[in-house]
Design a protein around this motif. Sequence first.
Motif, PDB file in Angstrom:
ATOM      1  N   ARG A 169       0.818  -1.218   0.000  1.00  0.00           N
ATOM      2  CA  ARG A 169       0.000   0.000   0.000  1.00  0.00           C
ATOM      3  C   ARG A 169       0.850   1.266   0.000  1.00  0.00           C
ATOM      4  NH1 ARG A 169      -5.882   0.003   0.379  1.00  0.00           N
ATOM      5  NH2 ARG A 169      -6.343  -2.157  -0.097  1.00  0.00           N
ATOM      6  N   SER A 170       1.886   1.254  -0.815  1.00  0.00           N
ATOM      7  CA  SER A 170       2.775   2.415  -0.986  1.00  0.00           C
ATOM      8  C   SER A 170       3.386   2.899   0.325  1.00  0.00           C
ATOM      9  CB  SER A 170       2.018   3.561  -1.661  1.00  0.00           C
ATOM     10  OG  SER A 170       1.494   3.149  -2.901  1.00  0.00           O
ATOM     11  N   GLY A 171       3.587   1.990   1.257  1.00  0.00           N
ATOM     12  CA  GLY A 171       4.228   2.340   2.513  1.00  0.00           C
ATOM     13  C   GLY A 171       3.334   3.038   3.520  1.00  0.00           C
ATOM     14  N   ARG A 172       2.027   3.086   3.245  1.00  0.00           N
ATOM     15  CA  ARG A 172       1.096   3.716   4.199  1.00  0.00           C
ATOM     16  C   ARG A 172       1.002   2.874   5.465  1.00  0.00           C
ATOM     17  NH1 ARG A 172      -3.680   4.415   0.129  1.00  0.00           N
ATOM     18  NH2 ARG A 172      -4.190   2.499   1.190  1.00  0.00           N
ATOM     19  N   THR A 173       0.691   3.532   6.586  1.00  0.00           N
ATOM     20  CA  THR A 173       0.507   2.816   7.838  1.00  0.00           C
ATOM     21  C   THR A 173      -0.803   2.045   7.804  1.00  0.00           C
ATOM     22  OG1 THR A 173       1.804   4.414   9.095  1.00  0.00           O
ATOM     23  CG2 THR A 173       0.258   3.058  10.347  1.00  0.00           C
ATOM     24  N   LEU A 174      -0.736   0.775   8.124  1.00  0.00           N
ATOM     25  CA  LEU A 174      -1.893  -0.110   8.168  1.00  0.00           C
ATOM     26  C   LEU A 174      -2.067  -0.602   9.593  1.00  0.00           C
ATOM     27  CD1 LEU A 174      -0.970  -2.123   4.976  1.00  0.00           C
ATOM     28  CD2 LEU A 174      -2.651  -0.280   5.137  1.00  0.00           C
ATOM     29  N   SER A 175      -3.260  -1.039   9.917  1.00  0.00           N
ATOM     30  CA  SER A 175      -3.550  -1.522  11.267  1.00  0.00           C
ATOM     31  C   SER A 175      -4.246  -2.865  11.203  1.00  0.00           C
ATOM     32  CB  SER A 175      -4.443  -0.529  12.014  1.00  0.00           C
ATOM     33  OG  SER A 175      -3.819   0.730  12.105  1.00  0.00           O
ATOM     34  N   VAL A 176      -3.933  -3.722  12.155  1.00  0.00           N
ATOM     35  CA  VAL A 176      -4.583  -5.024  12.258  1.00  0.00           C
ATOM     36  C   VAL A 176      -4.759  -5.357  13.738  1.00  0.00           C
ATOM     37  CG1 VAL A 176      -2.432  -6.354  12.115  1.00  0.00           C
ATOM     38  CG2 VAL A 176      -4.571  -7.411  11.449  1.00  0.00           C
ATOM     39  N   ALA A 177      -5.926  -5.880  14.067  1.00  0.00           N
ATOM     40  CA  ALA A 177      -6.221  -6.263  15.446  1.00  0.00           C
ATOM     41  C   ALA A 177      -5.764  -7.695  15.682  1.00  0.00           C
ATOM     42  CB  ALA A 177      -7.719  -6.146  15.714  1.00  0.00           C
ATOM     43  N   GLY A 178      -5.363  -7.964  16.926  1.00  0.00           N
ATOM     44  CA  GLY A 178      -4.930  -9.315  17.257  1.00  0.00           C
ATOM     45  C   GLY A 178      -4.857  -9.527  18.747  1.00  0.00           C
ATOM     46  N   CYS A 179      -4.364 -10.709  19.098  1.00  0.00           N
ATOM     47  CA  CYS A 179      -4.253 -11.107  20.492  1.00  0.00           C
ATOM     48  C   CYS A 179      -3.025 -11.999  20.636  1.00  0.00           C
ATOM     49  CB  CYS A 179      -5.509 -11.882  20.901  1.00  0.00           C
ATOM     50  SG  CYS A 179      -5.485 -12.500  22.585  1.00  0.00           S
ATOM     51  N   SER A 180      -2.313 -11.822  21.745  1.00  0.00           N
ATOM     52  CA  SER A 180      -1.172 -12.681  22.062  1.00  0.00           C
ATOM     53  C   SER A 180      -1.489 -13.496  23.302  1.00  0.00           C
ATOM     54  CB  SER A 180       0.090 -11.848  22.342  1.00  0.00           C
ATOM     55  OG  SER A 180       0.513 -11.166  21.195  1.00  0.00           O
TER      56      SER A 180
END
Length: 147
Positions: free
Chosen positions: A96-107
């Motif tokens: 995505r052209s180096g744009r900041t992306l976000s993803v939800a998760g759990c550890s």
Amino acid sequence: MTASSAGVSAEAIAHFRSLFQPLTHDGLTALAECYSDDVEFTDPLHHHVGRRAVMAYYRELMAEVSHCHFDFHQQHTQAERCFLEWTMHYAHPKVRSGRTLSVAGCSHLTWHDQRVCRHRDYYDVGEMLYEQLPLIGWAVRRIKQRL
């Protein structure tokens, strides 16, 4: 009662979390100290056994991304187990052209003697990677819409 039988300390968890805000190449030495020698790390794309293998994975990750940091939302701790709910924010120059992306998760972390001996991450790989790629992303998003 020993430290391992008493469960993980709040300080050990707080220190671990702090190393991901942001996750940097410079912080990897301190992060390595949070893991046991025989740590087992698993996420939807990788499985590594041993501190050296896990740290090699982190070094490779840090060489690829422009930046990566985690916002932690919830923490649940019981004895030697800890669950951390988070959102990862990252940028990769080829996604995505180096744009900041976000993803939800759990550890899910298991601790022994105040070090992580098992680390399992759960997140949607499609959201993190596949949906961000041209053509493949369109197809994955389309399939998800139809389900």
